[in-house]
Structures are given as structure tokens and as C-alpha cells.
Design an enzyme around this catalytic site. Structure first.
Site, mmCIF file in Angstrom:
data_model
loop_
_atom_site.group_PDB
_atom_site.id
_atom_site.type_symbol
_atom_site.label_atom_id
_atom_site.label_comp_id
_atom_site.label_asym_id
_atom_site.label_seq_id
_atom_site.Cartn_x
_atom_site.Cartn_y
_atom_site.Cartn_z
ATOM 1 N N GLU A 51 -14.239 -56.507 -45.492
ATOM 2 C CA GLU A 51 -15.634 -56.798 -45.324
ATOM 3 C C GLU A 51 -16.260 -55.705 -44.867
ATOM 4 O OE1 GLU A 51 -18.003 -58.393 -46.379
ATOM 5 O OE2 GLU A 51 -17.699 -60.581 -46.067
ATOM 6 N N ASP A 52 -17.839 -55.724 -45.304
ATOM 7 C CA ASP A 52 -18.477 -54.889 -44.689
ATOM 8 C C ASP A 52 -18.975 -55.159 -43.332
ATOM 9 O OD1 ASP A 52 -20.080 -57.099 -45.585
ATOM 10 O OD2 ASP A 52 -21.541 -55.887 -46.730
ATOM 11 N N LYS A 112 -20.371 -56.875 -53.066
ATOM 12 C CA LYS A 112 -20.238 -55.732 -53.476
ATOM 13 C C LYS A 112 -20.205 -54.616 -52.039
ATOM 14 C CE LYS A 112 -24.071 -56.406 -56.799
ATOM 15 N NZ LYS A 112 -24.907 -57.639 -56.326
ATOM 16 N N ASP A 125 -20.969 -61.319 -39.757
ATOM 17 C CA ASP A 125 -22.212 -61.535 -38.917
ATOM 18 C C ASP A 125 -22.225 -63.035 -38.386
ATOM 19 O OD1 ASP A 125 -24.830 -61.692 -38.252
ATOM 20 O OD2 ASP A 125 -25.721 -62.058 -40.105
ATOM 21 N N LYS A 160 -21.011 -57.790 -35.968
ATOM 22 C CA LYS A 160 -22.152 -58.290 -35.057
ATOM 23 C C LYS A 160 -21.613 -59.689 -34.421
ATOM 24 C CE LYS A 160 -25.915 -57.868 -38.073
ATOM 25 N NZ LYS A 160 -26.972 -58.513 -38.724
ATOM 26 N N PHE A 216 -30.890 -55.558 -38.205
ATOM 27 C CA PHE A 216 -30.440 -55.488 -39.781
ATOM 28 C C PHE A 216 -30.023 -54.240 -39.988
ATOM 29 C CE2 PHE A 216 -30.618 -56.031 -44.147
ATOM 30 C CZ PHE A 216 -29.810 -57.173 -44.521
ATOM 31 N N ARG A 230 -27.350 -49.213 -50.332
ATOM 32 C CA ARG A 230 -25.855 -49.532 -50.300
ATOM 33 C C ARG A 230 -25.115 -47.869 -50.363
ATOM 34 N NH1 ARG A 230 -24.245 -54.701 -51.061
ATOM 35 N NH2 ARG A 230 -25.367 -55.916 -52.346
ATOM 36 N N ASP A 237 -26.744 -53.589 -47.912
ATOM 37 C CA ASP A 237 -28.095 -53.481 -48.547
ATOM 38 C C ASP A 237 -28.940 -54.383 -47.992
ATOM 39 O OD1 ASP A 237 -26.683 -56.245 -49.464
ATOM 40 O OD2 ASP A 237 -28.636 -56.222 -50.723
HETATM 41 P P1 IMP Z 1 -21.641 -63.822 -42.434
HETATM 42 O O1 IMP Z 1 -21.053 -65.055 -43.278
HETATM 43 O O2 IMP Z 1 -23.075 -64.449 -41.761
HETATM 44 O O3 IMP Z 1 -20.775 -63.449 -41.479
HETATM 45 O O4 IMP Z 1 -22.511 -62.573 -43.456
HETATM 46 C C1 IMP Z 1 -21.623 -61.992 -44.071
HETATM 47 C C2 IMP Z 1 -22.498 -61.216 -45.095
HETATM 48 O O5 IMP Z 1 -23.848 -61.159 -44.929
HETATM 49 C C3 IMP Z 1 -21.909 -59.679 -45.207
HETATM 50 O O6 IMP Z 1 -21.061 -59.648 -46.284
HETATM 51 C C4 IMP Z 1 -23.141 -59.077 -45.663
HETATM 52 O O7 IMP Z 1 -23.486 -59.060 -47.047
HETATM 53 C C5 IMP Z 1 -24.400 -59.784 -45.163
HETATM 54 N N1 IMP Z 1 -24.950 -59.392 -44.030
HETATM 55 C C6 IMP Z 1 -25.011 -59.657 -42.702
HETATM 56 N N2 IMP Z 1 -25.650 -59.036 -41.736
HETATM 57 C C7 IMP Z 1 -26.045 -58.060 -42.463
HETATM 58 C C8 IMP Z 1 -26.803 -56.936 -42.177
HETATM 59 O O8 IMP Z 1 -27.284 -56.519 -41.000
HETATM 60 N N3 IMP Z 1 -27.269 -56.241 -43.051
HETATM 61 C C9 IMP Z 1 -27.046 -56.396 -44.538
HETATM 62 N N4 IMP Z 1 -26.133 -57.362 -44.848
HETATM 63 C C10 IMP Z 1 -25.957 -58.126 -43.861
HETATM 64 MG MG MG Z 2 -21.898 -58.944 -48.396
#
Ligand code: IMP
Ligand code: MG
Length: 178
Positions: free
Chosen positions: A98-99, A42, A102, A130, A152, A165, A159
Site C-alpha cells: 500500500e501507499d 493506483k 490512514d 499515519k 495530507f 503521483r 495523489d
Molecule cells: P484508509 O482506508 O483510510 O487507511 O486509506 C487508505 C487510502 O487513502 C490510501 O490508499 C490513499 O489512497 C488514501 N489516503 C489516505 N491518506 C492520504 C494522504 O495523506 N494523501 C493521499 N492519499 C491518502
Molecule cells: Mg490509494
């Protein structure tokens, strides 16, 4: 949920101004074409809507959902598709929105999966990046609004246990020891 406070990192005005810039860049890069935005539910919703509003080329949108996080703040590393797209993407100019990137696992998984559906092109656009937390190193981020430190973050779609959000700015969650 642990005891915490949210501290502002990027103001509403700064986020909105930067989204306008990226929307202009995308509109320029895709001039004369139609772009199909794919939002990852979301977290991407506030960003995707703001971005689409500022784009000056024809835009369509679709959404999909996957989970890589549990209810906490640490990824467990497994990505699972929980809602697929409504429409085929074959022959379309696709941008995945994407938001935050990470570890990069979510986008790496989605990119590989979407490429098998033969879009005309496939690019990635994220509100936040990040890079310090990247596990999948070879992810190419085509459009990124802000680089954020290893903290974070919440707001503008992001969220902490489904909260925050709706914040119109980006905040950092500071955990309080008691
Ligand atoms: P990745 O697969 O590790 O790149 O993670 C991506 C997803 O992890 C994002 O779409 C977020 O939903 C969640 N996420 C990663 N870091 C954060 C953060 O600092 N705050 C909130 N959600 C995060
Ligand atoms: Mg997410």
C-alpha cells in the site's frame, strides 16, 4: 481543488534509501521462498516497482483496486472493490503493498477478504503509516517505511485529486486561505 502548495517532507534520496532497506529486510525474511506482491492501484505502483526492483528473491506481482476516498482529502469510510486480482493466491506467500495506511479501513477490508482465499501467508507492507488517524486499531503493519504526521501527503504514488503521483519525493499539501 483548493488553493495549495506542496512542501517537501521526505527527500527522494531518503525515500529510495529506506525502500532499499525494507526490500533487504523482506528478502531476508522470505529467503528461499517466492513472494507474491499485491499492489493496490493506483497509489502503490511507484513504491511497489521500486521495492520489487530492490528485492533479491523471486517475485511475482498482481494488482487490485478499491476505493475508500472520493475526490477530496477526507475518507468517507466505505471500501469498495473495483478491480479484482488476475490470479488465485491460494498457497502463495502474499504481501499486500500500500501507499499509505490512514484510517486502516482499506487494509482491514482487503485483509479479511484475501484471507478467505487461503494464501500460505499474508503480510502488509506500506510506504507510509499515519497512526494518528487510525480508526481500525487492530491492523498489524508488518513492513512500514515511514511514519508520517496527520497531514495530507502526496508524491511517490500518492495523489491530491489524481495529481502529484509522479513526484519522486513525499510532500505535504499546505492549503492556502484566500
Ligand atoms: P484508509 O482506508 O483510510 O487507511 O486509506 C487508505 C487510502 O487513502 C490510501 O490508499 C490513499 O489512497 C488514501 N489516503 C489516505 N491518506 C492520504 C494522504 O495523506 N494523501 C493521499 N492519499 C491518502
Ligand atoms: Mg490509494
Amino acid at each position: 481543488m483548493r488553493k495549495h502548495k506542496v512542501r517537501m517532507l521526505i527527500s527522494e534520496a531518503a525515500v529510495d534509501a529506506r525502500i532499499r532497506e525494507v526490500a533487504a529486510e523482506i528478502s531476508h525474511d522470505y529467503a528461499g521462498k517466492k513472494v507474491h506482491l499485491i499492489g493496490i492501484l493506483k497509489g502503490s505502483v511507484p513504491f511497489l516497482t521500486e521495492l520489487a526492483k530492490r528485492m533479491t528473491i523471486p517475485v511475482t506481482m498482481d494488482f487490485m483496486s478499491c476505493s475508500s476516498y472520493g475526490s477530496g482529502t477526507v475518507s468517507h469510510g466505505v471500501v469498495r472493490l473495483t478491480k479484482d486480482l488476475d490470479e488465485p493466491i491460494e498457497g502463495r506467500e502474499v504481501i499486500v503493498v500500500e501507499d499509505i495506511i490512514d484510517s486502516g479501513r482499506t487494509l482491514s477490508y482487503l485483509k479479511t477478504m484475501l484471507e478467505t482465499r487461503h494464501p500460505a501467508s499474508l503480510r502488509l507492507c506500506t510506504l507510509l503509516d499515519k497512526p494518528a488517524c487510525r480508526v481500525v486499531k487492530d491492523i498489524q503493519v508488518d513492513y512500514s517505511c515511514f511514519i508520517v504526521p496527520d497531514a495530507f501527503v502526496v508524491g511517490y504514488g500518492l495523489d491530491y485529486d489524481q495529481q502529484y503521483r509522479n513526484l519522486p519525493y513525499i510532500g505535504v499539501v499546505d492549503f492556502i486561505k484566500d
